[in-house]
Motif scaffolding. Sequence first.
Motif, PDB file in Angstrom:
ATOM      1  N   VAL A 152       0.836  -1.200   0.000  1.00  9.11           N
ATOM      2  CA  VAL A 152       0.000   0.000   0.000  1.00  9.11           C
ATOM      3  C   VAL A 152       0.874   1.255   0.000  1.00  9.11           C
ATOM      4  CG1 VAL A 152      -1.758   1.280   1.277  1.00  9.11           C
ATOM      5  CG2 VAL A 152      -1.883  -1.214   1.139  1.00  9.11           C
ATOM      6  N   SER A 153       1.965   1.232   0.765  1.00 13.20           N
ATOM      7  CA  SER A 153       2.873   2.385   0.774  1.00 13.20           C
ATOM      8  C   SER A 153       3.478   2.618  -0.609  1.00 13.20           C
ATOM      9  CB  SER A 153       3.983   2.162   1.804  1.00 13.20           C
ATOM     10  OG  SER A 153       3.451   2.025   3.102  1.00 13.20           O
ATOM     11  N   LEU A 154       3.834   1.515  -1.296  1.00 17.60           N
ATOM     12  CA  LEU A 154       4.371   1.661  -2.647  1.00 17.60           C
ATOM     13  C   LEU A 154       3.297   2.161  -3.607  1.00 17.60           C
ATOM     14  CD1 LEU A 154       6.562  -1.564  -2.846  1.00 17.60           C
ATOM     15  CD2 LEU A 154       7.379   0.785  -2.812  1.00 17.60           C
ATOM     16  N   GLU A 155       2.064   1.702  -3.428  1.00 14.52           N
ATOM     17  CA  GLU A 155       0.978   2.170  -4.292  1.00 14.52           C
ATOM     18  C   GLU A 155       0.698   3.654  -4.074  1.00 14.52           C
ATOM     19  OE1 GLU A 155      -1.860  -1.699  -5.085  1.00 14.52           O
ATOM     20  OE2 GLU A 155      -1.885  -0.809  -3.106  1.00 14.52           O
ATOM     21  N   GLN A 156       0.799   4.102  -2.834  1.00 15.28           N
ATOM     22  CA  GLN A 156       0.631   5.532  -2.589  1.00 15.28           C
ATOM     23  C   GLN A 156       1.716   6.341  -3.302  1.00 15.28           C
ATOM     24  OE1 GLN A 156       0.141   5.369   1.900  1.00 15.28           O
ATOM     25  NE2 GLN A 156      -1.395   6.902   1.400  1.00 15.28           N
ATOM     26  N   LEU A 157       2.968   5.880  -3.214  1.00 16.00           N
ATOM     27  CA  LEU A 157       4.046   6.560  -3.933  1.00 16.00           C
ATOM     28  C   LEU A 157       3.806   6.512  -5.436  1.00 16.00           C
ATOM     29  CD1 LEU A 157       6.825   7.939  -3.940  1.00 16.00           C
ATOM     30  CD2 LEU A 157       7.861   5.652  -3.929  1.00 16.00           C
ATOM     31  N   TRP A 158       3.306   5.389  -5.901  1.00 20.22           N
ATOM     32  CA  TRP A 158       2.988   5.250  -7.325  1.00 20.22           C
ATOM     33  C   TRP A 158       1.939   6.282  -7.737  1.00 20.22           C
ATOM     34  CZ3 TRP A 158       0.946   0.020  -9.757  1.00 20.22           C
ATOM     35  CH2 TRP A 158       0.903   0.157 -11.154  1.00 20.22           C
ATOM     36  N   ALA A 159       0.869   6.405  -6.946  1.00 17.50           N
ATOM     37  CA  ALA A 159      -0.186   7.365  -7.274  1.00 17.50           C
ATOM     38  C   ALA A 159       0.350   8.797  -7.291  1.00 17.50           C
ATOM     39  CB  ALA A 159      -1.328   7.235  -6.276  1.00 17.50           C
ATOM     40  N   HIS A 160       1.191   9.137  -6.340  1.00 21.97           N
ATOM     41  CA  HIS A 160       1.779  10.483  -6.316  1.00 21.97           C
ATOM     42  C   HIS A 160       2.717  10.689  -7.507  1.00 21.97           C
ATOM     43  CE1 HIS A 160       0.585  12.233  -2.343  1.00 21.97           C
ATOM     44  NE2 HIS A 160       0.240  10.965  -2.137  1.00 21.97           N
ATOM     45  N   THR A 161       3.430   9.626  -7.911  1.00 22.01           N
ATOM     46  CA  THR A 161       4.310   9.739  -9.076  1.00 22.01           C
ATOM     47  C   THR A 161       3.496   9.975 -10.346  1.00 22.01           C
ATOM     48  OG1 THR A 161       5.892   8.253  -8.005  1.00 22.01           O
ATOM     49  CG2 THR A 161       6.131   8.580 -10.362  1.00 22.01           C
ATOM     50  N   GLU A 162       2.378   9.255 -10.483  1.00 21.24           N
ATOM     51  CA  GLU A 162       1.516   9.476 -11.644  1.00 21.24           C
ATOM     52  C   GLU A 162       0.966  10.897 -11.662  1.00 21.24           C
ATOM     53  OE1 GLU A 162       1.004   7.640 -14.134  1.00 21.24           O
ATOM     54  OE2 GLU A 162       1.587   5.609 -13.569  1.00 21.24           O
TER      55      GLU A 162
ATOM     56  N   TYR B  86      -5.264   4.373  -6.968  1.00 25.92           N
ATOM     57  CA  TYR B  86      -5.884   4.650  -5.668  1.00 25.92           C
ATOM     58  C   TYR B  86      -7.187   3.883  -5.477  1.00 25.92           C
ATOM     59  CZ  TYR B  86      -4.097   7.416  -1.907  1.00 25.92           C
ATOM     60  OH  TYR B  86      -3.443   7.797  -0.764  1.00 25.92           O
ATOM     61  N   GLU B  87      -7.877   3.538  -6.553  1.00 27.64           N
ATOM     62  CA  GLU B  87      -9.059   2.695  -6.399  1.00 27.64           C
ATOM     63  C   GLU B  87      -8.664   1.320  -5.881  1.00 27.64           C
ATOM     64  OE1 GLU B  87     -12.270   3.234  -6.597  1.00 27.64           O
ATOM     65  OE2 GLU B  87     -11.951   5.368  -6.974  1.00 27.64           O
ATOM     66  N   ARG B  88      -7.495   0.824  -6.293  1.00 27.00           N
ATOM     67  CA  ARG B  88      -7.003  -0.440  -5.752  1.00 27.00           C
ATOM     68  C   ARG B  88      -6.737  -0.318  -4.253  1.00 27.00           C
ATOM     69  NH1 ARG B  88      -2.135  -1.919  -9.831  1.00 27.00           N
ATOM     70  NH2 ARG B  88      -1.623  -3.262  -8.055  1.00 27.00           N
TER      71      ARG B  88
ATOM     72  N   ASP C  57      -5.869  11.546   1.245  1.00 26.04           N
ATOM     73  CA  ASP C  57      -4.752  11.580   0.309  1.00 26.04           C
ATOM     74  C   ASP C  57      -5.249  11.484  -1.134  1.00 26.04           C
ATOM     75  OD1 ASP C  57      -1.985  11.702  -0.231  1.00 26.04           O
ATOM     76  OD2 ASP C  57      -1.914   9.545  -0.539  1.00 26.04           O
ATOM     77  N   TYR C  58      -6.212  10.614  -1.368  1.00 25.90           N
ATOM     78  CA  TYR C  58      -6.826  10.468  -2.691  1.00 25.90           C
ATOM     79  C   TYR C  58      -7.430  11.800  -3.145  1.00 25.90           C
ATOM     80  CZ  TYR C  58      -9.483   7.919  -6.334  1.00 25.90           C
ATOM     81  OH  TYR C  58      -9.995   7.450  -7.527  1.00 25.90           O
ATOM     82  N   ILE C  59      -8.176  12.442  -2.266  1.00 23.28           N
ATOM     83  CA  ILE C  59      -8.819  13.719  -2.596  1.00 23.28           C
ATOM     84  C   ILE C  59      -7.776  14.797  -2.844  1.00 23.28           C
ATOM     85  CG2 ILE C  59     -10.302  15.529  -1.644  1.00 23.28           C
ATOM     86  CD1 ILE C  59     -11.778  13.216  -0.145  1.00 23.28           C
ATOM     87  N   GLN C  60      -6.678  14.761  -2.089  1.00 22.84           N
ATOM     88  CA  GLN C  60      -5.628  15.763  -2.278  1.00 22.84           C
ATOM     89  C   GLN C  60      -5.033  15.670  -3.683  1.00 22.84           C
ATOM     90  OE1 GLN C  60      -5.162  17.961   0.114  1.00 22.84           O
ATOM     91  NE2 GLN C  60      -3.663  19.130  -1.045  1.00 22.84           N
TER      92      GLN C  60
END
Length: 759
Positions: free
Chosen positions: A335-345, A359-361, A377-380
């Motif tokens: 999940v931490s890596l996915e959060q970084l992934w979402a911020h990178t995108e 983020y839906e995942r 975080d998603y909304i941000q």
Amino acid sequence: MEDQTLEERLEYFKQTVQSTPAPEIWLAYLSESLKTVPSTVTKPEDWKPVRSLFEAALTAVGLDVNEGGRVWAAYLQFEKMMLTALQTAQPESPLVVKQQDFIRSLFGRVLGVPLTDSEEFLSSYREWEAGLGHSSSGGSSHHGFDDRAKRANAKLESIRDLEVSVEETAGWAGDESRQTEAVARWMQYIEHEKKHGDPGRVCMLFERALRVLSGDASLWAAFIQYLWSLKNWSGALKICVRATRRLESVCVLWCLYLQALERASKDNQDVEVVLNEALSTTMDSPADYYQIWLNVCLFYRRSFVAGQDPTPLRSAFERAVNYFTEYFPGQQLEVSLEQLWAHTETVVVGSPKHMRQVYERIVHKDGNGSLAAYWLDYIQLEKWFKDWVNARKLFKRAVQFVSDWPQQIENEWLLLERLCGTVDDVTEAERLITEQQSKRQAAALAEYQISVEQAAESKAAKAKAKGKAKTRERENGVPHDSASEQPSTQQRKGDKRKLDAESADRKQKKRRTDSISESSSAPRDDKATVFVKNVSQEADEGTLRQHFSQFGEVVGIRLLLDKATGKHRGIAYVDYADEDQANDAASRAHHSSLNGQPLYCDRGKGTAVKPETKNWVHVNNLAFQVAASDLLDLFSSCVKESDPKPEVHIVTRDNGESKGFAFVRMPTEESVELALRLTDSELKGRKVKVTRSDREYKPKAPPPPVVSRPKTHLFVPRNVKLASTGAAVSTDNPLPEAAADSKKSNADFRKLFLKGANL
């Protein structure tokens, strides 16, 4: 090695000196290389490869104070041999003079290096010059050699104590208890050379230290980072290869290896090779593998350039997430890596579509949808794209599912609508928020009612069981008038003596158990006794005596034991020689640590601070608009990343308004000490006051639901009850029917009351 050819032996030594650049290995390598020199030499090119090898040896180990002189001596001897060969083959050739000048310069170089055998090199130089017919004290060719030797000797004297200090560590190999001290001594020497020496000497010291302490990861890491400071990327990469081969299960070295590849401008294929090597090793915890994958993902992120194909970057994140999902399920590391992934995108690639997919995942994984942090975080990220429509949709979903922090979601939603929405948007948000609040209140009330019903059922079941037990006792009991079953007076006296003996025996056993660890020779004076709680189970009488002896003269230890288990109960009494020492020990030993556990000491018996309240702090002078999130942000700075977050409780009135103070539970005693330093910190325009709390926060129970009861309009005495016809009738002396049907005055009612009282 005797069965190998010369080329194979040279290749073996070449690989060995790269992994272990020790002086003795270099000397063996040089000895083998001399066999490649032709038997007849006529020009310097004939021995140039060997000369290059000697120069490499000097770079690696020539600055070693103790062992470097051996390499210099071998080099000088080799060049003198070449001079003799030239003089024999071409005595009048100018190459002879050129070779003499080279040897003279080589002497000048070695005399400038602080070595333990510098005096021997100076004497050898003078003898060599005398053999050529030159004076050792004159001539421009060797002018200044004596001064150079003096400066080298002065340098040697300045580091002699450090040399002695590190040489002592050579005998500590394998002694783990002294490894920390050995590393500290070497690092002290290295830091000295960083300030006063040259980079070559610093690198030489690192190599010497690693020959003694090759199993210490901190030394390898410090060497790599020092080479980075010199921008020696290729040298640092070689050290990374050696370090990961020596300590293949140390995560930090693999992370430095990956970073070194990036600094050396290596491509993706090199990174993938190192990644596969790192993943094939056995590391201590899943967090280590997380750091490896994190460095790989960051490598691809830094390698990405706007406008390029982001497929390699996304592939790295996808492989990292799949790795933890497969090998470490339930750890939430992916999940931490996915959060970084979402911020990178969002920030690097600029793709809202892929950000939403990632983020839906996250929010659809078990339990994540109920946590406010993920939704915020998603909304941000949606706000980053200024997509207010999708942000509004996320808020509507979040208020339905979030259970840990719904107030924060509601406040953020209202703030968004007030800044960016229309009046209809604000109204709709307020309506939905009110509905959710009503649902939460109804659920809380239902839960309260269920708890009340369960408590009533439990109470009724206990009463019923108690009644059945009494009934069985009455049914199985012996009648009191049965004289045959009554024990005689002598039997009763015998039973009483038996019970008294058993009671005395129990008391004696308890006294023996409670004082089993007490020093028999120690005098017991309660005026000089310290009461200690929260003693670790690993501690014994000797540990306590050693710990408390630093505060005064200990004359006795009483460690109370549990007679059922044989272990101590975490309580002890420490007797000191006098009352002053006991008072001093109680104040200084309070909150001191023993076996990683804080002790609670007091002069009175049992009045020490309870361990349950040791991590609570009281926060006063709060502004009324301060929310729990504000306090959480303030006190989170006192907590390590590995510790749980602080627990914040703002004390409120019945209407929900803050009373201006709060209780915060910190995870550790260390974090409490840091939290106390936050006093006078400004929060919402007011300086808060932080003090240690002597009690823990207990939330106020919700008020029970109000149940309306019908009013009683008829007042009757206790011995009068209502008949079915509605008339008041005495339970003992019912009135005649005529009297019951007739209307009664106050006087008649008074007579009835007095008549009932006389009965």
